[in-house]
Structure formats: structure tokens, C-alpha cells
Design a protein around this motif. Sequence first.
Motif, mmCIF file in Angstrom:
data_model
loop_
_atom_site.group_PDB
_atom_site.id
_atom_site.type_symbol
_atom_site.label_atom_id
_atom_site.label_comp_id
_atom_site.label_asym_id
_atom_site.label_seq_id
_atom_site.Cartn_x
_atom_site.Cartn_y
_atom_site.Cartn_z
ATOM 1 N N ALA A 81 0.808 -1.216 0.000
ATOM 2 C CA ALA A 81 0.000 0.000 0.000
ATOM 3 C C ALA A 81 0.846 1.273 0.000
ATOM 4 C CB ALA A 81 -0.938 0.004 1.212
ATOM 5 N N LEU A 82 2.113 1.155 0.357
ATOM 6 C CA LEU A 82 2.986 2.325 0.460
ATOM 7 C C LEU A 82 3.864 2.546 -0.760
ATOM 8 C CD1 LEU A 82 4.530 2.202 4.062
ATOM 9 C CD2 LEU A 82 3.163 4.060 3.111
ATOM 10 N N CYS A 83 4.344 1.444 -1.361
ATOM 11 C CA CYS A 83 5.490 1.534 -2.256
ATOM 12 C C CYS A 83 5.166 1.118 -3.680
ATOM 13 C CB CYS A 83 6.624 0.640 -1.743
ATOM 14 S SG CYS A 83 7.254 1.095 -0.116
ATOM 15 N N GLY A 84 5.885 1.721 -4.601
ATOM 16 C CA GLY A 84 5.874 1.314 -5.993
ATOM 17 C C GLY A 84 7.241 0.791 -6.391
ATOM 18 N N GLU A 85 7.344 0.339 -7.615
ATOM 19 C CA GLU A 85 8.591 -0.206 -8.128
ATOM 20 C C GLU A 85 9.718 0.817 -8.004
ATOM 21 O OE1 GLU A 85 10.578 -3.469 -10.023
ATOM 22 O OE2 GLU A 85 8.436 -3.310 -9.560
ATOM 23 N N GLY A 86 10.838 0.380 -7.414
ATOM 24 C CA GLY A 86 12.001 1.248 -7.286
ATOM 25 C C GLY A 86 11.993 2.166 -6.081
ATOM 26 N N ASP A 87 10.931 2.117 -5.271
ATOM 27 C CA ASP A 87 10.919 2.907 -4.040
ATOM 28 C C ASP A 87 11.859 2.279 -3.009
ATOM 29 O OD1 ASP A 87 9.213 4.843 -4.963
ATOM 30 O OD2 ASP A 87 7.406 3.924 -4.141
#
Length: 391
Positions: free
Chosen positions: A111-117
Motif C-alpha cells: 500500500a505504500l510503495c511502488g517499483e524502485g521505491d
Amino acid sequence: MSLTRTSATFAPPVMEARRWIAGVAFPAERPLINVSQAAPVDPPPEALRQVMAEVALSRDDAHLYGPVLGLPELRAELAGRTAAHYGGAVAPEQVAITSGCNQAFAAAIAALCGEGDEVILPTPWYFNHKMWLDMSGVRAVPLPCGDGLLPDPQRAATLITERTRAIALVSPNNPGGVEYPADLLRAMFELARDRGLALILDETYRDFHSAPGAPHDLFADPDWADVLIHLYSFSKSFRLTGHRVGAIVAAQAFLAEVEKFLDTVAICPSQIGQHAALWGLRNLTQWLAGERDEILARRAAIERGLPMLGDRGWELLGVGAYFAYFAHPFAESSAELAPRLVREQSVLCLPGTMFQPADAQAGARQLRIAFANLDAAGIATLYDRLAAVEG
């Protein structure tokens, strides 16, 4: 062939360590001491098992899909208990029940992160947190801990980039056992707030904290939900490891995002496990206090027997909850020492290399001992065997 999500990370460490005992014959006078995994080996107390059996027999709805975010009664009960324990305001809508605390962390990251975060993890880190970040395409940014295995908020601040989404802490710590002081947690909370990040705080072992009362005051902040994502587990408190019941306490809007993940992965947590957790919260306060007293007694036994190992060059880096984290005195890496302990001393524990980045030197000298399933006599035997190890 492209790199898959699962191939982006390492093999499960506990399962890897169990392979070391395959084919090893342990003499009768030196049976295996397994201190590799932090999980109760005893079943839940009989009264709780009777409740679970009654639920299974008499509640048809316990065998059906339930609400994705958990039973309303359990969410409300945990909200009230959390508010009372920490001296803050927590609404039932700010609680989600998950299939164990590992799933709570996974859902939070989804719920917090996307790819590369990026997410900042103090090292030594809890390996399942690192594994999930790897499989999510999220970079785990190591924050090496200093004296006392405590992460430094100022050092954490230097690691924040435009891709950082959260700082993730475990207290009492796995693997180090260290209980993070309230002022340190507050400093991390304020750092996260100032930089627009989330603070993920995993308190799986909260019920075995050595200090009475609340370990921090973060929930007393009227705006805690803007920053804090709190994780909890019933696995250790009520011995429900096989029933997989954990929780997230966070902003209601954030849990709406979490619900998407949970619905896709498991649909709902174990219904029987949730009823067990609810009954435990309402009826096992004194029993759990006794469990805590026993864990603290075993921690005292770890500390009391330390001179035996200290004289041989061992160092206790951290102790608390279920864990003792040691530095060993030998030239060989803990990755080789740990399997040798199985063969030579019938001791199964995990090397520090499983809790550190591959290029970190510190892990080579470290070992984690999960002592919660050893009584004082068992701890004395463990120390005798470790003291007998030769370099």
C-alpha cells in the motif's frame, strides 16, 4: 530469462538452517538444542483450545469467508486495548486483522510503495522484511546499528532520498532482542513526519517487553495516523503461530488500500484464529502475564550465565523478548560456524550473515539465539556447549 519476483531474494533462512540437521545423528547424551526459530513449541492453553473447538463445532460462519479486514468484534477489542495501553485514541476503523504479522508488513509495503521505491531497515534486519522488499521491487536501504544495536535517527536522515517511503523498525527487536527506548522511537517518528514518510513499527514481541507499561507514547500524538503504521501479532502472545493472526493499526484511508491487497492474497484471516485471539484478549490477561514473567526469567538466565562465554571471547550484543544476539570469537564466518555447531555441539542457531547485507562484514561474527523455548537448565546446557566450541 528475466528475473522473477521470487528469484530476486534469498531462500528462507529458517528452512535453510533446518537442512543442516538432515542426516546428522545426535547422540543420546547430547540431543539437539534448536534455537533457530522464534516460535512457541507448545500449543495454546487448554481453555483457549476448547474455545476454538467450540467455535469450529457450533459456528457455521467460522468456516466461511469473513470480512476482509477482520471480525468487527476483534477489531474493536484490539482498538480499545491499543488505546488503553498506549494512552491514545484508536478507532476500530483504524485496525485491520491480517493472516499473521508477516502479511501485515507485506500489505503495508504494497500500500505504500511502488517499483524502485526505498524503505530504510536497521541492520541486523528481520530477514522476512528484506525478502518481501526484494520480491516487491522495493530497495531495502540498510541502516547499520551502532552501540547496543540501536539505530541512529541522524544517520537514518542521511539515507533518505526522493524514493524513500518508510522507515521500518522492530521493537523488541528481531534478531537483536534490543528494546528501542521511547525517545529513540519518538525521534524516528518525528523524522518520518518531517520528511513525509511512514514509520512502520513492528511490535510482535511487545507482550514480552521488560519494562512495565507502554514502551512509547506515539499513539498519544493526536496526528499519529498521519505517520505511524503499527504491526502486531497474536502468534507469540497466545501461541497461535499456526493460525496466523496479526494486525495493522493505521489510518482508515490507508487501510482501504491495504484491503485491496488482503482481498487478493487471502480474502480474509483465519476465522477460528480470530475468535481465539478475541477470547484471548478478553480472558487471558493473567495467563499472558505469567508467560511474560517466564520469558523475563529466561532472559535473566541468559545474562546470568554470560561470564562463562565472556571468558572465552564471546560478547552479548543484545538480549530481549525471544532473542540473544552474540558476537563469537572465531576467525571463521558465522555462515560456516553455525552448521559446525550442529555437527559438533548439537546446537541449531542462525548466523548473523542471514540478517545483514551480503557485503556487510559484521554478520560474519554474529549469531542469533532464539532462547524462548529453553528453560534455565536448557540455557545452562546451551552455554556449556557454546563454551566447548574451539576455533
